[in-house]
Design a protein around this motif. Structure first.
Motif, short mmCIF file in Angstrom:
data_model
loop_
_atom_site.label_atom_id
_atom_site.label_comp_id
_atom_site.label_asym_id
_atom_site.label_seq_id
_atom_site.Cartn_x
_atom_site.Cartn_y
_atom_site.Cartn_z
N ASN A 198 0.80 -1.21 0.00
CA ASN A 198 0.00 0.00 0.00
C ASN A 198 0.84 1.27 0.00
OD1 ASN A 198 -1.56 2.13 2.06
ND2 ASN A 198 -2.83 1.28 0.42
N LYS A 199 1.92 1.27 0.76
CA LYS A 199 2.68 2.51 0.95
C LYS A 199 3.84 2.68 -0.04
CE LYS A 199 -0.02 3.53 4.25
NZ LYS A 199 -1.12 4.49 3.93
N PHE A 200 4.30 1.59 -0.65
CA PHE A 200 5.49 1.71 -1.50
C PHE A 200 5.29 1.29 -2.95
CE2 PHE A 200 7.34 1.38 2.80
CZ PHE A 200 8.02 2.60 2.83
N THR A 201 4.15 0.68 -3.28
CA THR A 201 3.96 0.24 -4.66
C THR A 201 2.86 1.01 -5.38
OG1 THR A 201 2.35 -1.52 -4.17
CG2 THR A 201 4.71 -2.09 -4.03
N LEU A 202 2.15 1.88 -4.67
CA LEU A 202 1.08 2.67 -5.27
C LEU A 202 1.55 4.11 -5.47
CD1 LEU A 202 -1.96 1.35 -3.19
CD2 LEU A 202 -1.15 0.56 -5.42
N LYS A 203 1.32 4.63 -6.66
CA LYS A 203 1.85 5.94 -7.01
C LYS A 203 1.28 7.06 -6.16
CE LYS A 203 2.96 4.86 -11.83
NZ LYS A 203 2.71 5.22 -13.26
N TYR A 204 0.01 6.91 -5.70
CA TYR A 204 -0.62 8.03 -4.99
C TYR A 204 -0.05 8.25 -3.59
CZ TYR A 204 -3.62 4.64 -2.50
OH TYR A 204 -4.10 3.61 -1.73
N ASN A 205 0.74 7.30 -3.08
CA ASN A 205 1.31 7.45 -1.74
C ASN A 205 2.67 8.15 -1.80
OD1 ASN A 205 -0.39 6.64 0.39
ND2 ASN A 205 -0.22 4.51 -0.30
N SER A 206 2.73 9.24 -2.52
CA SER A 206 4.00 9.95 -2.70
C SER A 206 4.56 10.50 -1.39
CB SER A 206 3.84 11.08 -3.71
OG SER A 206 2.82 11.98 -3.30
N SER A 207 3.67 10.79 -0.43
CA SER A 207 4.17 11.31 0.86
C SER A 207 5.01 10.26 1.58
CB SER A 207 3.00 11.75 1.75
OG SER A 207 2.15 10.66 2.04
N PHE A 208 4.60 8.98 1.49
CA PHE A 208 5.39 7.90 2.09
C PHE A 208 6.67 7.68 1.30
CE2 PHE A 208 1.89 7.02 4.80
CZ PHE A 208 2.39 6.23 5.82
N HIS A 209 6.60 7.85 0.01
CA HIS A 209 7.81 7.69 -0.82
C HIS A 209 8.86 8.72 -0.41
CE1 HIS A 209 4.89 6.06 -4.13
NE2 HIS A 209 5.02 5.24 -3.10
N ARG A 210 8.42 9.95 -0.23
CA ARG A 210 9.37 11.01 0.14
C ARG A 210 9.86 10.86 1.57
NH1 ARG A 210 5.53 14.10 -2.72
NH2 ARG A 210 4.58 14.72 -0.75
N ARG A 211 8.94 10.50 2.47
CA ARG A 211 9.31 10.44 3.89
C ARG A 211 10.16 9.23 4.23
NH1 ARG A 211 4.97 10.07 8.91
NH2 ARG A 211 6.51 10.06 10.61
N PHE A 212 9.79 8.08 3.70
CA PHE A 212 10.50 6.84 4.03
C PHE A 212 11.28 6.26 2.85
CE2 PHE A 212 6.87 7.01 6.98
CZ PHE A 212 7.53 6.90 8.19
N GLY A 213 10.70 6.33 1.66
CA GLY A 213 11.34 5.72 0.50
C GLY A 213 12.70 6.32 0.19
N THR A 214 12.82 7.63 0.23
CA THR A 214 14.11 8.26 -0.06
C THR A 214 15.18 7.84 0.94
OG1 THR A 214 13.38 10.22 1.17
CG2 THR A 214 13.10 10.26 -1.22
N LYS A 215 14.78 7.74 2.21
CA LYS A 215 15.72 7.32 3.25
C LYS A 215 16.16 5.87 3.03
CE LYS A 215 14.69 8.38 7.50
NZ LYS A 215 14.05 8.37 8.84
N ILE A 216 15.22 5.01 2.69
CA ILE A 216 15.52 3.59 2.47
C ILE A 216 16.45 3.41 1.27
CG2 ILE A 216 14.50 1.37 1.80
CD1 ILE A 216 12.04 2.16 3.51
N VAL A 217 16.15 4.09 0.17
CA VAL A 217 16.99 4.00 -1.03
C VAL A 217 18.40 4.50 -0.73
CG1 VAL A 217 17.36 4.92 -3.34
CG2 VAL A 217 15.08 4.13 -2.66
N ARG A 218 18.50 5.62 -0.02
CA ARG A 218 19.81 6.20 0.30
C ARG A 218 20.64 5.26 1.16
NH1 ARG A 218 17.93 10.47 2.12
NH2 ARG A 218 18.11 10.11 4.38
N ARG A 219 20.02 4.56 2.08
CA ARG A 219 20.75 3.70 3.01
C ARG A 219 21.12 2.34 2.42
NH1 ARG A 219 17.81 4.02 8.98
NH2 ARG A 219 18.37 6.18 9.49
#
Length: 352
Positions: A198-219
């Motif tokens: 729900n939070k990482f595979t759906l495009k409309y959840n961009s707030s979760f992508h920015r808040r958590f996804g960017t951190k996860i990718v960076r790490r």
């Protein structure tokens, strides 16, 4: 001398304020630890000590002293679930030297319905949107009649419901003692995969992508593209798993509520839940709660789309893409939820 006296008086006022704050928290803690060490409630404890609304029995009394024969078999089922939670809590207490002390801030997931004397601890990814809709109907004084008339985003507006942490210490203790307290749980890894999808595979959840996804990718992603670092929109499940088990994540603070454990969200070893519903038996358990509250004929729990739900086989597929180490570490993270709510260790799990 005068200056010294003024300073002493100021310090005295500060000490009194600190003492009052500590005493308030202590009063709250007394209730929690009484419930923690009480034997599982089989006696008819609520037959006479709860003031009924308008001369009628409340949900708590109907649960422990059912007047309708059809409730008796359900009462036995839910007693077994309470027993399981209590046994797990005793084992956890015996094996841990840590003593968790709750504060009102820990009660932010507990929704209160004054009219029907209910307290619901919401757990994300366990039908909590529909339960919040139902609670809005129950507490809306006629504003709503059908839960599905309420848009999903409205159900998640905090001001649309009242939460237990908004009450005074004495009011909190009264409601914890007198209201029926319930929560709904789900197989832990199905809930986890559901949150990821729900939070990482759906495009409309961009707030979760920015808040958590960017951190996860960076790490956790080597040679990440600038787009991935900027948007965080394509987090892989193995990267998400690594984020969860990384000690650095724990140091960052509590996990997000969508993948935090039920044990940490609802504190079942400190708060005695009268009813533990399950996602796997959602329809029956929800109907039981509403009938106990006396609204079974007027309020119906919404049905959900089974075709889109995360299943055991789907969860197994996601777990096949992560390492055995991650299997073991994730199981340790969610182990209490497995034990407390009587979920079997998944057959696909690789525990080395």
């Amino acid at each position: 001398m005068k200056q010294t006296l003024l300073e002493l008086m100021r310090m005295s006022r500060i000490c009194r304020m600190v003492l009052a704050t500590c005493l308030g928290s202590f009063i709250l803690v007394i209730f929690y630890f009484q419930s923690m060490f009480q034997p599982v409630m089989r006696r008819n404890q609520f037959a006479g000590d709860v003031c009924c609304r308008k001369g009628s029995r409340n949900a708590l009394q109907e649960l422990y002293n059912p007047t309708q024969s059809e409730f008796s078999s359900a009462a036995i089922l839910h007693q077994g679930r309470r027993d399981q939670v209590a046994e797990s809590c005793r084992a956890q207490s015996a094996s841990s030297r840590k003593r968790r002390v709750l504060t009102p801030g820990d009660l932010k997931h507990l929704v209160v319905d004054e009219e029907h004397e209910l307290i619901y601890c919401y757990v994300p990814k366990v039908a909590c949107t529909n339960w919040k809709r139902v609670m809005m109907v129950l507490t809306g004084h006629g504003k709503y009649s059908d839960p599905m008339e309420i848009p999903s985003n409205e159900a998640h507006v905090p001001s649309n419901l009242k939460y237990l942490n908004q009450y005074s210490i004495s009011e909190i203790n009264h409601r914890l003692k007198s209201y029926l307290k319930f929560l709904f749980v789900r197989e832990p890894f199905e809930r986890l995969v559901s949150a990821y999808r729900n939070k990482f595979t759906l495009k409309y959840n961009s707030s979760f992508h920015r808040r958590f996804g960017t951190k996860i990718v960076r790490r956790y992603r080597k040679n990440a593209t600038q787009e991935a670092l900027l948007n965080g929109a394509d987090v892989k499940f193995r990267e998400f798993a690594e984020y969860l088990v990384d000690p650095a994540t724990q140091r960052d603070g509590p996990l997000n509520e969508h993948w935090q454990t039920v044990y940490q969200l609802c504190h079942p070893c400190h708060i005695h839940y009268d009813l533990v519903g399950k996602y796997e038996t959602l329809e029956e358990d929800a109907k039981y709660v509403l009938r106990l509250a006396g609204v079974g004929e007027s309020v119906r729990f919404p049905t959900y789309a089974k075709s889109t739900r995360t299943t055991d086989s789907m969860t197994a597929q996601f777990f096949s893409n992560i390492s055995s180490r991650q299997h073991s570490q994730l199981f340790q993270l969610y182990k209490l939820d497995f034990l407390m709510f009587n979920y079997s260790t998944p057959s696909y799990l690789r525990l080395d």
